[in-house]
Design an enzyme around this catalytic site. Structure first.
Site, PDB file in Angstrom:
ATOM      1  N   ASP A  28      27.611  87.578  23.267  1.00 51.24           N
ATOM      2  CA  ASP A  28      27.175  86.178  23.332  1.00 51.24           C
ATOM      3  C   ASP A  28      27.724  85.577  24.619  1.00 51.24           C
ATOM      4  OD1 ASP A  28      26.218  83.588  22.427  1.00 51.24           O
ATOM      5  OD2 ASP A  28      28.282  83.086  21.917  1.00 51.24           O
ATOM      6  N   TYR A  30      24.514  79.380  28.784  1.00 50.03           N
ATOM      7  CA  TYR A  30      23.265  79.945  29.301  1.00 50.03           C
ATOM      8  C   TYR A  30      22.099  78.953  29.123  1.00 50.03           C
ATOM      9  CZ  TYR A  30      24.889  84.913  29.509  1.00 50.03           C
ATOM     10  OH  TYR A  30      25.514  86.088  29.804  1.00 50.03           O
ATOM     11  N   GLY A  31      22.315  77.978  28.244  1.00 49.61           N
ATOM     12  CA  GLY A  31      21.243  77.077  27.785  1.00 49.61           C
ATOM     13  C   GLY A  31      20.257  76.582  28.824  1.00 49.61           C
ATOM     14  N   CYS A  72      23.019  85.769  20.474  1.00 50.92           N
ATOM     15  CA  CYS A  72      22.800  84.523  21.198  1.00 50.92           C
ATOM     16  C   CYS A  72      21.298  84.259  21.221  1.00 50.92           C
ATOM     17  CB  CYS A  72      23.330  84.672  22.621  1.00 50.92           C
ATOM     18  SG  CYS A  72      22.938  83.282  23.698  1.00 50.92           S
ATOM     19  N   ASN A  73      20.893  83.122  20.687  1.00 49.15           N
ATOM     20  CA  ASN A  73      19.464  82.798  20.640  1.00 49.15           C
ATOM     21  C   ASN A  73      18.884  82.632  22.042  1.00 49.15           C
ATOM     22  OD1 ASN A  73      18.657  81.832  17.609  1.00 49.15           O
ATOM     23  ND2 ASN A  73      20.796  81.484  18.035  1.00 49.15           N
ATOM     24  N   THR A  74      19.674  82.021  22.927  1.00 44.26           N
ATOM     25  CA  THR A  74      19.190  81.744  24.278  1.00 44.26           C
ATOM     26  C   THR A  74      18.992  83.038  25.064  1.00 44.26           C
ATOM     27  OG1 THR A  74      20.574  79.779  24.138  1.00 44.26           O
ATOM     28  CG2 THR A  74      19.605  80.267  26.276  1.00 44.26           C
ATOM     29  N   CYS A 104      21.357  78.124  17.263  1.00 43.51           N
ATOM     30  CA  CYS A 104      22.261  78.607  18.314  1.00 43.51           C
ATOM     31  C   CYS A 104      23.490  79.111  17.573  1.00 43.51           C
ATOM     32  CB  CYS A 104      22.616  77.456  19.244  1.00 43.51           C
ATOM     33  SG  CYS A 104      24.018  77.774  20.347  1.00 43.51           S
ATOM     34  N   THR A 105      24.004  80.264  17.976  1.00 41.54           N
ATOM     35  CA  THR A 105      25.100  80.851  17.194  1.00 41.54           C
ATOM     36  C   THR A 105      26.408  80.044  17.301  1.00 41.54           C
ATOM     37  OG1 THR A 105      25.522  82.387  19.038  1.00 41.54           O
ATOM     38  CG2 THR A 105      24.220  83.215  17.185  1.00 41.54           C
ATOM     39  N   HIS A 106      26.454  79.105  18.249  1.00 40.66           N
ATOM     40  CA  HIS A 106      27.636  78.236  18.321  1.00 40.66           C
ATOM     41  C   HIS A 106      27.595  77.142  17.233  1.00 40.66           C
ATOM     42  CE1 HIS A 106      28.350  79.959  22.316  1.00 40.66           C
ATOM     43  NE2 HIS A 106      29.504  79.346  22.343  1.00 40.66           N
TER      44      HIS A 106
HETATM   45  N1  DGL Z   1      25.334  81.010  21.358  1.00 37.09           N
HETATM   46  C1  DGL Z   1      24.284  80.768  22.313  1.00 37.09           C
HETATM   47  C2  DGL Z   1      22.961  80.637  21.568  1.00 37.09           C
HETATM   48  O1  DGL Z   1      22.859  81.139  20.457  1.00 37.09           O
HETATM   49  C3  DGL Z   1      24.687  79.670  23.223  1.00 37.09           C
HETATM   50  C4  DGL Z   1      23.821  79.485  24.425  1.00 37.09           C
HETATM   51  C5  DGL Z   1      24.468  78.880  25.616  1.00 37.09           C
HETATM   52  O2  DGL Z   1      25.423  79.470  26.151  1.00 37.09           O
HETATM   53  O3  DGL Z   1      23.979  77.820  26.043  1.00 37.09           O
HETATM   54  O4  DGL Z   1      21.990  80.104  22.039  1.00 37.09           O
END
Ligand code: DGL
Length: 266
Positions: free
Chosen positions: A13, A45-46, A76-78, A186-188
């Site tokens: 992630d 990463y968003g 990580c979804n992104t 988002c996994t956060h």
């Molecule tokens: N945990 C990431 C997700 O699931 C965070 C993305 C990021 O870093 O913006 O999207």
């Protein structure tokens, strides 16, 4: 896949978010070795371009392959939204990716209104848009970009005024649309579940993909019939101390084997 294969499962992630997935996998697979990579030097990463995200994930995947991983979970979804297709086309190793849990949300809703909280990168992705098209014909979808939330979680400010303020800003407009289901895309965000619940109350069901990912993994690699406890190894590309402190809160376990490794990004 060989049942007794002791090659590790790779999970990555942009930081601590994927630990929500790690925790669930560790629970279901006590005998597997797991390597976790948190790219906190490049987090978030968003808002990054697809090109940039592909380059970063390529480097992480190459690192995990060198570490002899047998499967990689893009926790990580992104990162999934931007790069899973590329990764599947260019590497032989199997991947499991994340996507917002739109289908279960669409099936769960009674009010016919669901909310989705995710990053810009996730909403821009083809995966989100095709899933949305497929499952939400009879449902109204209300979305909010969780700008800034990942950074707050990465710095351990889950209970801060800033977190509560931002969450209210993103969630209140969805509540006014009568949502009864909110997808944490988002996994956060599951790390902010308690704070989110205070805003949504008990009437809104929170849905994330954590359990579904562990189930998916179980369908690919059944638990080996061995009694040897699996090992955990953590790598981060940025700050170790903060990751360790927040990470231990998330997985409710001490993080011992952790080191910093520079990510070779071309
Ligand atoms: N945990 C990431 C997700 O699931 C965070 C993305 C990021 O870093 O913006 O999207």
């Amino acid at each position: 896949m060989n049942k007794f294969n002791k090659q590790p499962i790779g999970v990555f992630d942009t930081g601590v978010g994927g630990l929500t997935i790690f925790k669930e996998i560790r629970k279901k697979f006590p005998f597997e070795n797991i390597i976790y990579f948190g790219d906190n030097a490049h987090c978030p990463y968003g808002n990054k371009s697809k090109f940039k995200i592909i380059n970063l994930t390529k480097s992480i995947v190459q690192f995990l392959i060198k570490e002899r991983c047998k499967i990689i979970i893009v926790a990580c979804n992104t990162a999934t939204a931007s790069s899973i297709e590329y990764l599947r086309q260019n590497y032989e190793i199997p991947f499991i990716g994340m996507e917002p849990a739109i289908k279960p949300a669409a099936l769960n809703t009674i009010s016919g209104n669901i909310g989705i909280l995710a990053t810009k990168g996730t909403f821009d992705g083809e995966l989100y848009n095709s899933t949305r098209e497929k499952y939400t014909n009879n449902v109204n979808v209300h979305i909010s970009i969780g700008e800034g939330l990942v950074e707050l979680v990465e710095s351990g400010k889950m209970n801060s005024q800033s977190s509560i303020k931002l969450l209210k800003k993103y969630i209140s407009p969805m509540l006014s649309k009568n949502i009864d289901t909110l997808v944490l895309g988002c996994t956060h965000y599951p790390i902010l579940k308690e704070q989110i619940k205070k805003i949504t109350g008990n009437k809104v069901k929170l849905i994330d993909s954590t359990k579904a990912i562990a189930e998916r993994l179980l369908s690919i690699i059944p638990n080996p019939e061995t009694k040897t406890k699996g090992t955990d190894i953590f790598y981060v590309s940025g700050e170790v101390k903060k990751f360790k402190k927040i990470g231990e809160m998330i997985i409710e376990h001490s993080i011992k084997n952790i080191s910093k490794t520079k990510l070779e990004v071309k």
